[in-house]
Motif scaffolding. Structure first.
Motif, PDB file in Angstrom:
ATOM      1  N   TYR A 112       0.848  -1.191   0.000  1.00 53.43           N
ATOM      2  CA  TYR A 112       0.000   0.000   0.000  1.00 53.43           C
ATOM      3  C   TYR A 112       0.887   1.246   0.000  1.00 53.43           C
ATOM      4  CZ  TYR A 112      -4.108  -2.809   1.298  1.00 53.43           C
ATOM      5  OH  TYR A 112      -5.146  -3.715   1.313  1.00 53.43           O
ATOM      6  N   HIS A 113       0.490   2.237  -0.808  1.00 51.72           N
ATOM      7  CA  HIS A 113       1.142   3.539  -0.739  1.00 51.72           C
ATOM      8  C   HIS A 113       0.273   4.397   0.180  1.00 51.72           C
ATOM      9  CE1 HIS A 113       3.003   7.250  -2.912  1.00 51.72           C
ATOM     10  NE2 HIS A 113       3.355   7.146  -1.641  1.00 51.72           N
ATOM     11  N   LEU A 114       0.796   4.703   1.360  1.00 54.98           N
ATOM     12  CA  LEU A 114       0.007   5.351   2.396  1.00 54.98           C
ATOM     13  C   LEU A 114       0.504   6.749   2.726  1.00 54.98           C
ATOM     14  CD1 LEU A 114      -0.166   2.354   4.919  1.00 54.98           C
ATOM     15  CD2 LEU A 114      -1.940   3.024   3.290  1.00 54.98           C
ATOM     16  N   HIS A 115      -0.462   7.591   3.166  1.00 48.28           N
ATOM     17  CA  HIS A 115      -0.169   8.855   3.827  1.00 48.28           C
ATOM     18  C   HIS A 115      -0.853   8.811   5.192  1.00 48.28           C
ATOM     19  CE1 HIS A 115       1.294  10.448   0.039  1.00 48.28           C
ATOM     20  NE2 HIS A 115       1.552  11.627   0.607  1.00 48.28           N
ATOM     21  N   HIS A 116      -0.275   9.462   6.192  1.00 49.81           N
ATOM     22  CA  HIS A 116      -0.974   9.536   7.478  1.00 49.81           C
ATOM     23  C   HIS A 116      -0.574  10.814   8.209  1.00 49.81           C
ATOM     24  CE1 HIS A 116       1.726   8.236  11.047  1.00 49.81           C
ATOM     25  NE2 HIS A 116       2.514   8.690  10.107  1.00 49.81           N
ATOM     26  N   ILE A 117      -1.459  11.190   9.109  1.00 48.90           N
ATOM     27  CA  ILE A 117      -1.207  12.311  10.012  1.00 48.90           C
ATOM     28  C   ILE A 117      -1.338  11.769  11.426  1.00 48.90           C
ATOM     29  CG2 ILE A 117      -1.976  14.585  10.787  1.00 48.90           C
ATOM     30  CD1 ILE A 117      -3.216  15.005   8.018  1.00 48.90           C
ATOM     31  N   LEU A 118      -0.348  12.047  12.260  1.00 49.71           N
ATOM     32  CA  LEU A 118      -0.357  11.566  13.644  1.00 49.71           C
ATOM     33  C   LEU A 118      -0.458  12.751  14.592  1.00 49.71           C
ATOM     34  CD1 LEU A 118       0.058   9.371  15.844  1.00 49.71           C
ATOM     35  CD2 LEU A 118       2.527   9.740  15.571  1.00 49.71           C
ATOM     36  N   VAL A 119      -1.490  12.729  15.469  1.00 49.50           N
ATOM     37  CA  VAL A 119      -1.647  13.795  16.464  1.00 49.50           C
ATOM     38  C   VAL A 119      -1.851  13.172  17.843  1.00 49.50           C
ATOM     39  CG1 VAL A 119      -2.542  15.513  14.853  1.00 49.50           C
ATOM     40  CG2 VAL A 119      -4.120  13.914  15.972  1.00 49.50           C
TER      41      VAL A 119
END
Length: 259
Positions: free
Chosen positions: A132-139
Protein backbone atom coordinates in the motif's frame (compact mmCIF):
# COMPACT_ATOMS: atom_id res chain seq x y z
CA UNK A 1 78.87 -61.77 -3.34
CA UNK A 2 77.03 -62.44 -0.08
CA UNK A 3 77.37 -58.81 0.99
CA UNK A 4 75.94 -57.58 -2.30
CA UNK A 5 72.99 -59.98 -1.98
CA UNK A 6 72.34 -58.79 1.56
CA UNK A 7 72.27 -55.18 0.43
CA UNK A 8 69.99 -56.13 -2.42
CA UNK A 9 67.45 -57.69 -0.07
CA UNK A 10 67.69 -54.74 2.30
CA UNK A 11 66.85 -52.41 -0.58
CA UNK A 12 63.91 -54.58 -1.60
CA UNK A 13 62.60 -54.57 1.97
CA UNK A 14 62.89 -50.77 2.12
CA UNK A 15 61.00 -50.36 -1.13
CA UNK A 16 58.33 -52.80 0.04
CA UNK A 17 57.86 -50.91 3.31
CA UNK A 18 57.78 -47.46 1.73
CA UNK A 19 54.13 -47.53 0.52
CA UNK A 20 52.89 -48.68 3.93
CA UNK A 21 54.86 -45.98 5.72
CA UNK A 22 53.61 -43.34 3.30
CA UNK A 23 50.07 -44.09 4.45
CA UNK A 24 50.96 -42.92 7.97
CA UNK A 25 51.83 -39.39 9.04
CA UNK A 26 53.71 -40.60 12.12
CA UNK A 27 54.36 -43.62 14.33
CA UNK A 28 54.14 -43.06 18.08
CA UNK A 29 55.61 -45.74 20.33
CA UNK A 30 55.03 -48.26 17.55
CA UNK A 31 51.43 -47.19 16.90
CA UNK A 32 50.87 -45.66 13.43
CA UNK A 33 48.71 -42.59 12.83
CA UNK A 34 47.08 -43.17 9.42
CA UNK A 35 47.07 -40.39 6.85
CA UNK A 36 43.32 -40.89 6.43
CA UNK A 37 42.83 -39.62 9.97
CA UNK A 38 44.79 -36.47 9.19
CA UNK A 39 42.89 -35.98 5.94
CA UNK A 40 39.58 -36.22 7.80
CA UNK A 41 40.64 -33.59 10.35
CA UNK A 42 41.98 -31.27 7.64
CA UNK A 43 38.70 -31.60 5.71
CA UNK A 44 36.77 -30.75 8.87
CA UNK A 45 38.88 -27.64 9.52
CA UNK A 46 38.60 -26.51 5.90
CA UNK A 47 34.83 -26.87 6.12
CA UNK A 48 34.94 -24.59 9.15
CA UNK A 49 36.71 -21.91 7.10
CA UNK A 50 40.43 -22.60 7.44
CA UNK A 51 42.69 -22.64 4.39
CA UNK A 52 44.40 -25.94 3.51
CA UNK A 53 48.14 -25.34 3.50
CA UNK A 54 51.43 -26.98 4.53
CA UNK A 55 51.18 -25.03 7.78
CA UNK A 56 47.74 -26.48 8.51
CA UNK A 57 48.94 -29.96 7.56
CA UNK A 58 51.83 -29.65 10.01
CA UNK A 59 49.56 -28.34 12.75
CA UNK A 60 47.20 -31.28 12.22
CA UNK A 61 50.13 -33.71 12.39
CA UNK A 62 51.27 -32.23 15.70
CA UNK A 63 47.72 -32.33 17.06
CA UNK A 64 47.25 -35.98 16.13
CA UNK A 65 50.64 -36.93 17.57
CA UNK A 66 49.70 -35.25 20.85
CA UNK A 67 46.33 -36.99 20.82
CA UNK A 68 47.98 -40.37 20.22
CA UNK A 69 50.38 -39.85 23.11
CA UNK A 70 47.50 -38.92 25.42
CA UNK A 71 45.37 -41.77 24.10
CA UNK A 72 48.10 -44.28 24.87
CA UNK A 73 48.29 -42.96 28.42
CA UNK A 74 44.48 -43.14 28.71
CA UNK A 75 44.57 -46.77 27.60
CA UNK A 76 47.35 -47.51 30.08
CA UNK A 77 45.13 -46.10 32.86
CA UNK A 78 42.09 -48.06 31.66
CA UNK A 79 40.02 -44.98 30.83
CA UNK A 80 38.35 -46.43 27.66
CA UNK A 81 36.99 -49.34 29.72
CA UNK A 82 35.02 -47.13 32.10
CA UNK A 83 31.23 -47.49 31.55
CA UNK A 84 30.53 -43.76 31.31
CA UNK A 85 33.33 -43.29 28.78
CA UNK A 86 32.08 -46.23 26.72
CA UNK A 87 28.61 -44.68 26.66
CA UNK A 88 29.94 -41.30 25.50
CA UNK A 89 32.06 -42.95 22.80
CA UNK A 90 29.00 -44.83 21.57
CA UNK A 91 26.99 -41.61 21.34
CA UNK A 92 29.82 -39.83 19.52
CA UNK A 93 30.21 -42.71 17.09
CA UNK A 94 26.47 -42.75 16.42
CA UNK A 95 26.50 -39.00 15.77
CA UNK A 96 29.25 -39.31 13.17
CA UNK A 97 27.50 -42.20 11.41
CA UNK A 98 24.12 -40.46 11.37
CA UNK A 99 25.65 -37.27 10.00
CA UNK A 100 27.17 -39.30 7.18
CA UNK A 101 23.80 -40.99 6.55
CA UNK A 102 22.03 -37.63 6.27
CA UNK A 103 24.72 -36.15 4.01
CA UNK A 104 24.50 -39.21 1.78
CA UNK A 105 20.69 -39.00 1.61
CA UNK A 106 20.72 -35.29 0.76
CA UNK A 107 23.36 -35.83 -1.92
CA UNK A 108 21.22 -38.51 -3.58
CA UNK A 109 17.98 -36.54 -3.28
CA UNK A 110 18.80 -33.13 -4.70
CA UNK A 111 15.76 -31.58 -6.41
CA UNK A 112 16.05 -30.83 -10.12
CA UNK A 113 15.91 -27.27 -11.46
CA UNK A 114 12.45 -28.03 -12.84
CA UNK A 115 11.22 -29.17 -9.41
CA UNK A 116 12.62 -26.07 -7.72
CA UNK A 117 11.03 -23.79 -10.35
CA UNK A 118 7.66 -25.52 -9.89
CA UNK A 119 7.92 -24.99 -6.13
CA UNK A 120 8.81 -21.32 -6.68
CA UNK A 121 5.74 -20.82 -8.90
CA UNK A 122 3.58 -22.47 -6.25
CA UNK A 123 4.94 -20.19 -3.52
CA UNK A 124 4.37 -17.09 -5.65
CA UNK A 125 0.70 -18.04 -6.03
CA UNK A 126 0.30 -18.78 -2.32
CA UNK A 127 2.04 -15.73 -0.91
CA UNK A 128 0.91 -13.03 -3.35
CA UNK A 129 0.59 -10.18 -0.84
CA UNK A 130 -0.14 -6.50 -1.41
CA UNK A 131 1.73 -3.27 -0.84
CA UNK A 132 0.00 0.00 0.00
CA UNK A 133 1.14 3.54 -0.74
CA UNK A 134 0.01 5.35 2.40
CA UNK A 135 -0.17 8.86 3.83
CA UNK A 136 -0.97 9.54 7.48
CA UNK A 137 -1.21 12.31 10.01
CA UNK A 138 -0.36 11.57 13.64
CA UNK A 139 -1.65 13.80 16.46
CA UNK A 140 -1.85 13.53 20.25
CA UNK A 141 -5.64 13.57 20.81
CA UNK A 142 -8.80 12.27 19.17
CA UNK A 143 -10.58 15.61 18.91
CA UNK A 144 -7.74 17.20 17.00
CA UNK A 145 -7.72 14.24 14.62
CA UNK A 146 -11.48 14.61 14.05
CA UNK A 147 -11.08 18.32 13.37
CA UNK A 148 -8.38 17.62 10.77
CA UNK A 149 -10.55 14.96 9.08
CA UNK A 150 -13.34 17.53 8.81
CA UNK A 151 -10.94 20.07 7.27
CA UNK A 152 -9.68 17.54 4.71
CA UNK A 153 -13.24 16.58 3.75
CA UNK A 154 -13.94 20.29 3.43
CA UNK A 155 -11.20 20.66 0.82
CA UNK A 156 -8.03 21.30 2.85
CA UNK A 157 -4.80 19.70 1.64
CA UNK A 158 -3.94 16.48 3.46
CA UNK A 159 -0.24 17.06 2.76
CA UNK A 160 -0.27 20.63 4.07
CA UNK A 161 -2.02 19.62 7.28
CA UNK A 162 0.44 16.73 7.75
CA UNK A 163 3.40 19.10 7.45
CA UNK A 164 1.80 21.47 9.94
CA UNK A 165 0.34 19.13 12.57
CA UNK A 166 1.74 15.58 12.26
CA UNK A 167 3.86 14.39 15.16
CA UNK A 168 5.56 11.72 13.03
CA UNK A 169 9.08 13.14 12.48
CA UNK A 170 9.75 10.81 9.55
CA UNK A 171 6.72 11.36 7.34
CA UNK A 172 5.32 14.67 8.63
CA UNK A 173 7.82 16.86 6.78
CA UNK A 174 6.98 14.91 3.59
CA UNK A 175 3.26 15.58 3.84
CA UNK A 176 2.60 12.33 5.67
CA UNK A 177 4.01 10.14 2.89
CA UNK A 178 4.86 6.61 4.10
CA UNK A 179 5.77 5.38 0.60
CA UNK A 180 5.11 1.77 -0.47
CA UNK A 181 4.99 -0.85 2.27
CA UNK A 182 3.15 -3.85 3.60
CA UNK A 183 0.64 -2.59 6.19
CA UNK A 184 1.60 -5.52 8.42
CA UNK A 185 4.91 -3.74 8.98
CA UNK A 186 3.01 -1.29 11.20
CA UNK A 187 1.23 -1.82 14.52
CA UNK A 188 -1.90 -4.03 14.26
CA UNK A 189 -4.49 -1.26 14.71
CA UNK A 190 -2.89 0.80 11.95
CA UNK A 191 -2.56 -2.20 9.62
CA UNK A 192 -6.18 -3.29 10.10
CA UNK A 193 -7.52 0.19 9.34
CA UNK A 194 -5.32 0.61 6.24
CA UNK A 195 -6.29 -2.76 4.75
CA UNK A 196 -9.99 -1.88 4.97
CA UNK A 197 -9.52 1.15 2.71
CA UNK A 198 -9.73 1.19 -1.07
CA UNK A 199 -7.51 3.22 -3.34
CA UNK A 200 -8.12 6.95 -2.72
CA UNK A 201 -10.02 6.45 0.54
CA UNK A 202 -9.27 8.01 3.94
CA UNK A 203 -10.33 6.86 7.39
CA UNK A 204 -13.59 8.51 8.48
CA UNK A 205 -12.65 8.16 12.14
CA UNK A 206 -9.25 8.55 13.82
CA UNK A 207 -7.31 5.33 14.40
CA UNK A 208 -5.89 4.96 17.90
CA UNK A 209 -2.53 3.23 18.44
CA UNK A 210 0.17 3.35 21.09
CA UNK A 211 1.67 6.33 19.27
CA UNK A 212 -1.44 8.52 19.22
CA UNK A 213 -4.32 9.21 16.81
CA UNK A 214 -3.89 8.60 13.08
CA UNK A 215 -5.63 9.80 9.95
CA UNK A 216 -4.79 7.31 7.18
CA UNK A 217 -5.15 7.67 3.42
CA UNK A 218 -4.53 4.97 0.80
CA UNK A 219 -3.13 6.41 -2.41
CA UNK A 220 -2.60 3.15 -4.29
CA UNK A 221 -2.44 -0.63 -3.91
CA UNK A 222 -0.32 -3.12 -5.84
CA UNK A 223 0.62 -6.80 -5.72
CA UNK A 224 3.86 -7.47 -3.88
CA UNK A 225 6.47 -8.37 -6.50
CA UNK A 226 8.04 -11.77 -5.73
CA UNK A 227 11.83 -12.04 -5.43
CA UNK A 228 13.56 -13.20 -8.64
CA UNK A 229 13.80 -16.98 -9.00
CA UNK A 230 17.61 -17.00 -9.12
CA UNK A 231 17.74 -15.02 -5.88
CA UNK A 232 15.81 -17.64 -3.89
CA UNK A 233 16.57 -20.79 -5.88
CA UNK A 234 19.18 -22.11 -3.42
CA UNK A 235 16.96 -21.48 -0.36
CA UNK A 236 14.00 -23.24 -1.97
CA UNK A 237 16.15 -26.22 -2.96
CA UNK A 238 17.48 -26.48 0.58
CA UNK A 239 13.98 -26.34 2.04
CA UNK A 240 12.80 -29.05 -0.37
CA UNK A 241 15.70 -31.27 0.69
CA UNK A 242 14.84 -30.75 4.35
CA UNK A 243 11.22 -31.70 3.66
CA UNK A 244 12.36 -34.88 1.88
CA UNK A 245 14.68 -35.71 4.78
CA UNK A 246 11.87 -35.24 7.28
CA UNK A 247 9.60 -37.50 5.23
CA UNK A 248 12.41 -40.08 5.03
CA UNK A 249 12.85 -40.07 8.81
CA UNK A 250 9.10 -40.27 9.42
CA UNK A 251 8.79 -43.19 7.01
CA UNK A 252 11.57 -45.10 8.79
CA UNK A 253 9.98 -44.35 12.16
CA UNK A 254 6.57 -45.61 10.99
CA UNK A 255 8.13 -48.93 9.90
CA UNK A 256 10.21 -49.39 13.05
CA UNK A 257 9.06 -51.67 15.86
CA UNK A 258 9.50 -49.68 19.08
CA UNK A 259 8.61 -51.42 22.35
Amino acid sequence: MTLKNTRYWVLLAAFAAAPAFAQNIAVVNGSPIPKSRADALVAQLVQQGQQDSPKLQQAVREELVNREILMQEAIREGIPSKPDVKAQVAVAQQTVVLRALIENYLKKNQPSDAEVKAKYDELVKQIGGKEYHLHHILVDNEQQAKDLIAKIKGGASFEDLAKQFSKDPGSGKNGGDLDWSDPKAYVPEFATAAEKLQKGQMTDEPVHTQFGWHIIRVDDVRQTPPPPFEQVKAQIAQQMQQEKLQAFEEDLRSKAKVQ
